[in-house]
Design a protein around this motif. Sequence first.
Motif, short mmCIF file in Angstrom:
data_model
loop_
_atom_site.label_atom_id
_atom_site.label_comp_id
_atom_site.label_asym_id
_atom_site.label_seq_id
_atom_site.Cartn_x
_atom_site.Cartn_y
_atom_site.Cartn_z
N ARG A 184 0.76 -1.09 -0.01
CA ARG A 184 -0.05 -0.42 -0.26
C ARG A 184 0.72 1.42 -0.62
NH1 ARG A 184 -5.57 1.18 0.92
NH2 ARG A 184 -6.12 3.30 1.50
N GLU A 185 1.80 1.44 0.81
CA GLU A 185 2.98 2.11 0.45
C GLU A 185 3.67 2.68 -0.33
OE1 GLU A 185 2.28 0.88 5.24
OE2 GLU A 185 2.29 0.08 3.17
N GLY A 186 3.95 1.51 -1.27
CA GLY A 186 4.39 1.51 -2.78
C GLY A 186 3.55 1.70 -3.52
N ALA A 187 2.42 1.64 -3.34
CA ALA A 187 1.28 2.08 -4.73
C ALA A 187 1.47 3.29 -4.34
CB ALA A 187 0.21 1.55 -4.21
N MET A 188 1.38 3.84 -3.16
CA MET A 188 0.90 5.08 -2.96
C MET A 188 1.72 6.43 -2.96
SD MET A 188 -2.35 5.95 -2.38
CE MET A 188 -4.14 4.28 -2.09
N SER A 189 2.98 5.85 -2.91
CA SER A 189 4.11 7.06 -3.22
C SER A 189 4.35 6.45 -5.45
CB SER A 189 5.63 6.75 -3.02
OG SER A 189 5.76 5.20 -3.28
#
Length: 464
Positions: free
Chosen positions: A427-432
């Motif tokens: 999720r963190e990877g996606a949102m960045s």
Amino acid sequence: MERRSFVKFTAAAGASLMLHPFTSIAAGSATKLKLALVGTGVRGTGLWGKQIVSEFKDACEFVGLSDINPGRLAYAKEFMGVSCPTFVNVDEMLKQIKADYIIVTTVDATHDEIIVKALNAGFNVITEKPMTTDEDKCRKILEAEKKSGKKVIVAFNYRHSVHAMQLKELLAANRVGKITSVDFNWYLNVHHGADYFRRWHGRMNKGGSLWVHKATHHFDLLNWWLNSEPVEVSAYGSLDHYGKNNEFRGTKCRGCEHKPKCKFYWDITANKHNVNLYVNNEQHDGYIRDGCVWSNDIDIYDKMSAQIIYANGVTVNYSLTTYSPYEGWQIAFNGMKGRIETWEDIPYLQKTKMDESKRHAIEMSNADDAIAGEANEILAWDNFGKDFEVYTTAKIRGGHGGGDIRMQRRMFTNTNDNPHHVMAGTREGAMSILIGIAARKSIQLKRPVKISELTDLVPMANRF
């Protein structure tokens, strides 16, 4: 203006204030973690190769290496000092080995293919940032992780730096109240910045532009510091300096007739490791590591700015410059009760000077010691206050302000240390990356782009 006080506020002490459940990938293991590496370039063989072998030899062992370049693969095995089997075909490696984690450090645009294959084959994954380069590839990774039941860790090393953690703690403690806006400026110097244009990173179809490859660092820090997620991006970008913007060009620096008049000439042969890793293996895949920064094939932006709107109402003004005389960054958080400012490596704000041509090499070293006589400072003003406080912490010599080694310690030692949810997943990877992808699309479409146009993930106002 007088400085009111210098407050020692180290991340090591502050981490105990807010621990959250996290299971190290080494926790509870009676045997060594079995790792396999895909992509044996400088990052793979260094941080994810030799450093793991030297720093975590009692906790980890390599059971496989894979790269499409057989020459580079053979050198990587020797350089890392491992005895595991090697594979030019990643599918064969995934069939033959037994591993706890597959580490992905290939060209950004290939991350999704390898991550998905590894998940489908039953492996957990550690991937270098950025997680991938477009929204379709992002969706495939998220779907594969959910379906497989396996885990993907995204290696956002900058979060783990002492300076970044200290700033996170001040923001989490509402030092200046609710944050309403942020100004964030990142500067790459003409040595490190130019290097992106010598390599595959200068091609949109390889790295997704520096909006994704480089700025994913910065966007992830923003998401983490603000504890929120983006909803809309408006951006501007152009290619004004590198690529076609020069009267002469060559193919590569070695043997170039323009060497006497090109300030961007770079002698790759001065570094034996680069020669062994790249020059000696060009015949296998045609990859030129010292490519011309003026190549007409360069199609990414070298000047970028964006406005990001967050789900919690914060507005961020961001810029990235790739041809600055110095390298560093500045950020300011405007809150309802005051303002926080900090910076790294801005020459006129630092007490000491550094050779800009050597800065990146020093920063990417494996050192973990403090630099004598230097400190990072965070300034906090209170509205209606007469002066301000300065919070200081040690300036670390090693990679990404000491973030590299601290991230790996959390991964590869038996600890549940996860202050402020510092460990990152998909999720963190996606949102960045979605901020960078939205910025790219905003430039192309000449309009703001909503994150909801790119994903069915619903941006959260408060992540935790």
